[in-house]
Scaffold this active site. Structure first.
Site, PDB file in Angstrom:
ATOM      1  N   ASP A 167       9.725  17.054   3.970  1.00  0.00           N
ATOM      2  CA  ASP A 167       8.720  17.502   4.923  1.00  0.00           C
ATOM      3  C   ASP A 167       7.349  17.494   4.272  1.00  0.00           C
ATOM      4  OD1 ASP A 167       7.451  19.702   6.929  1.00  0.00           O
ATOM      5  OD2 ASP A 167       9.284  18.877   7.782  1.00  0.00           O
ATOM      6  N   HIS A 204       4.159  23.550   7.324  1.00  0.00           N
ATOM      7  CA  HIS A 204       5.343  23.129   8.078  1.00  0.00           C
ATOM      8  C   HIS A 204       6.596  23.178   7.202  1.00  0.00           C
ATOM      9  CE1 HIS A 204       7.777  20.175  10.496  1.00  0.00           C
ATOM     10  NE2 HIS A 204       7.122  20.720  11.505  1.00  0.00           N
ATOM     11  N   SER A 412      11.676  20.813  15.107  1.00  0.00           N
ATOM     12  CA  SER A 412      11.457  20.927  13.665  1.00  0.00           C
ATOM     13  C   SER A 412      12.089  22.181  13.099  1.00  0.00           C
ATOM     14  CB  SER A 412       9.954  20.970  13.357  1.00  0.00           C
ATOM     15  OG  SER A 412       9.361  19.720  13.379  1.00  0.00           O
TER      16      SER A 412
END
Length: 476
Positions: A167, A204, A412
Site C-alpha cells: 500500500d 492509507h 480498501s
C-alpha cells in the site's frame, strides 16, 4: 455523479505522474486509466509478434523502431513484460487513445491462433478505487476508540501470523499507536506538502495496518510503500514491485492488497500474470479489495478469486455499509466477490498522534448518493467541500485536523478486516496454512448480508460495532 469523481481523480493522478500521459478507457467511458501510446506484451517471441503486427497493420506507425521497444533481461524483469510504443503519447487528450485501441484490435486474430491474449493496455493500478477510496478520512472525537475494537490476545513472536500490506507507507509517528508497536516497513514519502497540509492518501497503509492489528493482535505486519505516488502505479511496474515486496522478506502467510483496476476483460492483468502464477505455487493467501466503482465489472487482482486455479490463492472482499446488513453503496459486487466485510466508517490509526496534522478535502460530498442509494452513505455525509470538485473556485474547501484516529470507508478497509479474521482464526486454531484457514473460516461462517438482492457471506468481527443508518435504503 460517479463520472465526476472519476475525472477529478484522473486529474490528480495525472499530476502525480507528470511524465506519463494518461487516457481514460475504454474509449473515454470512465472505467479505468491507462498509459497513452503504449501497449504491453510478454517479452520475447510474443513481443516481436506484437511489434510486427503493429507495423503491418498501421502504416501510420511506419516510423516505429527498435528504440521504442524496451526489453529487460529475465534477471531484472521477473514480470516478463515489454512496453511497446505504438504512437506518439503526446498527441491528443486524455479522452481515450485510438492508436492503442487500434493496436488491440489488430492483435485479436493472432490471439485466436495462440489461444491466449498477446497484448494489453498499460493500466493504472490504484488504491481501490473510483480511482480512490470510498471517501476521504473523517476526524473523530478525541476519546474515540478503534472500530473494530481491539480483540483479546497478545502478540507472541513465535506464533504470530505474517501479514504483508502492499500500500502506501507508514506514517512517521505510527509507533505512537500501541497496536502498531510490532509493525515495520517502509516510511510514507512526503506526508505533507510545502504548506504543511497532509497529502491525499497518506495514512492509507497505516490505517490498514491498524485494522489488521485490532482484529488480530497476534500478527507480524510489514507495510511496503509500493503505492506512495498518489496511490497509483502503472501495470507494467506493478508486477515487478509485487515481486520485490515478497522477495524482501519472503512470502508471508497473508498479503493484504487494497489496490487494482478493471480492464474490460475477464482473464486478469497481463502485467501481473507472472506474479499471480507464482503466487498460485506458494502457500500465501492474497486477500484483495473488490474496488469502489459500485460495479459488477471484474476488478483485478481481486477477481482472480473467480478464475480456475486461483480459488484457494485469492479471496476477494467487498464492503458492507455501517449496519452490516447490506452492501455499501460504493462496493463492487458480483459472483467474483467472494465475501464482504464491514467497510463503511471504520475507525483506525491515521496520523498526528504526536502533532496534529491539517488536511484539506479534495472532493465535495453530494446532495444524493452518486450511485442511487437512499441511505445516509459516505457520498452525502459528513458534508464537505473539496478542492478538485470546485471548478469555478466559488466555494472554500473545508480543512480539518487529524490527531491520531480517523474514520474512513472503502473496500480498501473491508479487506484488512477480513485479513484480520483469517489471521485470528489461524491463531485460535493453531493453523499454519493460511489457505486452509480461509476455507475453514468461510465454511464455518453463518453470517450473511444482502447485496443487490442476493445473500452473500459476511465476515463480521466480534469486536465490530455497527453504526446506525439514518435513512431507509431504497436500493440494495
Amino acid at each position: 455523479m460517479a463520472p465526476q469523481r472519476f475525472r477529478e481523480q484522473y486529474d490528480q493522478i495525472q499530476r502525480s505522474m507528470p511524465d506519463v500521459p494518461l487516457a481514460i478507457g475504454p474509449d473515454d467511458a470512465g472505467e479505468f486509466l491507462y498509459e497513452k501510446g503504449v501497449v504491453l506484451a510478454r517479452d520475447g517471441e510474443e513481443a516481436r509478434l506484437v511489434e510486427d503486427t503493429v507495423r503491418q497493420h498501421f502504416t501510420t506507425f511506419a516510423g516505429l523502431t527498435a528504440d521504442h521497444v524496451r526489453r529487460a533481461s529475465p534477471e531484472t524483469n521477473r514480470s516478463g513484460i515489454t512496453r511497446i510504443q505504438v504512437a506518439d503519447p503526446g498527441q491528443g487528450d486524455g479522452g481515450g487513445d485510438p492508436a492503442v485501441a487500434g493496436a488491440l484490435r489488430a492483435l485479436r486474430e493472432p490471439e485466436g491462433r495462440t489461444g491466449r491474449r498477446l497484448v494489453s493496455r498499460n493500466h493504472v493500478v490504484s488504491i481501490a478505487v473510483n480511482a480512490c477510496p470510498g471517501d476521504e478520512p473523517v476526524p473523530v472525537e478525541a476519546d474515540a476508540q478503534p472500530n473494530p475494537a481491539v480483540a483479546d490476545g497478545a502478540h507472541t513472536p513465535d506464533s504470530a501470523v505474517g501479514v504483508l500490506v502492499i500500500d502506501t507507507g507508514l506514517m512517521n509517528d505510527y509507533r505512537s499507536y500501541p497496536l502498531l508497536a510490532h509493525t515495520r516497513g517502509d516510511a510514507q514519502v512526503e506526508e505533507c506538502g510545502d504548506d504543511g497540509i497532509l497529502r491525499q492518501y497518506c495514512g492509507h497503509g497505516t490505517f490498514i495496518a491498524g485494522l489488521v492489528a485490532a482484529v488480530a493482535p497476534n500478527t507480524d505486519i510489514t507495510v511496503r510503500g509500493t503505492l506512495n505516488d498518489a496511490g497509483a502505479i502503472l501495470e507494467s511496474e506493478f508486477g515487478e514491485k509485487l515481486f520485490e515486496a515478497v522477495d524482501q522478506d519472503g512470502w508471508p502467510d497473508v498479503i493484504s492488497l487494497s489496490a487494482g483496476t478493471s480492464n474490460g476483460r475477464t482473464d486478469g492483468l497481463l502485467g501481473i500474470d507472472a506474479f499471480m502464477r507464482e503466487l498460485r505455487q506458494q502457500r500465501t493467501l492474497l486477500v484483495a479489495a473488490a474496488g469502489n466503482n459500485s460495479s459488477a465489472t471484474p476488478f483485478w487482482p481481486a477477481a482472480y478469486a473467480d478464475l480456475p486455479g486461483f480459488e484457494n490463492a485469492v479471496l476477494s472482499i467487498g464492503a458492507l455499509r455501517g449496519d452490516g446488513e447490506f452492501g455499501a453503496c460504493f462496493s463492487n459486487h458480483g459472483a467474483w466477490v467472494k465475501a464482504y466485510a464491514p467497510g463503511e466508517r471504520l475507525t483506525s490509526a491515521l496520523t498526528g498522534f504526536e502533532t496534529p496534522v491539517p488536511y484539506v478535502y479534495q472532493h465535495s460530498t453530494y446532495d444524493t448518493c452518486r450511485y442511487g442509494f437512499g441511505y445516509a452513505c459516505t457520498c452525502r455525509h459528513p458534508r464537505h467541500t473539496g478542492v478538485l470538485s470546485d471548478e469555478g473556485g466559488s466555494g472554500k474547501p473545508d480543512q480539518v485536523m487529524f490527531e491520531g484516529l480517523a474514520q474512513w470507508s472503502g473496500t480498501s478497509f473491508a479487506t484488512p478486516v477480513a485479513v484480520g479474521m483469517i489471521a485470528a482464526h489461524m491463531t485460535a486454531r493453531a493453523e499454519t496454512d493460511p489457505r486452509k484457514a480461509r476455507t475453514q473460516l468461510m465454511d464455518g461462517n453463518r453470517e450473511v448480508a444482502e447485496v443487490r438482492g442476493a445473500n452473500v457471506p459476511a465476515l463480521i468481527p466480534a469486536t465490530w460495532s455497527p453504526t446506525p443508518v439514518a435513512l431507509p435504503s431504497t436500493r440494495t
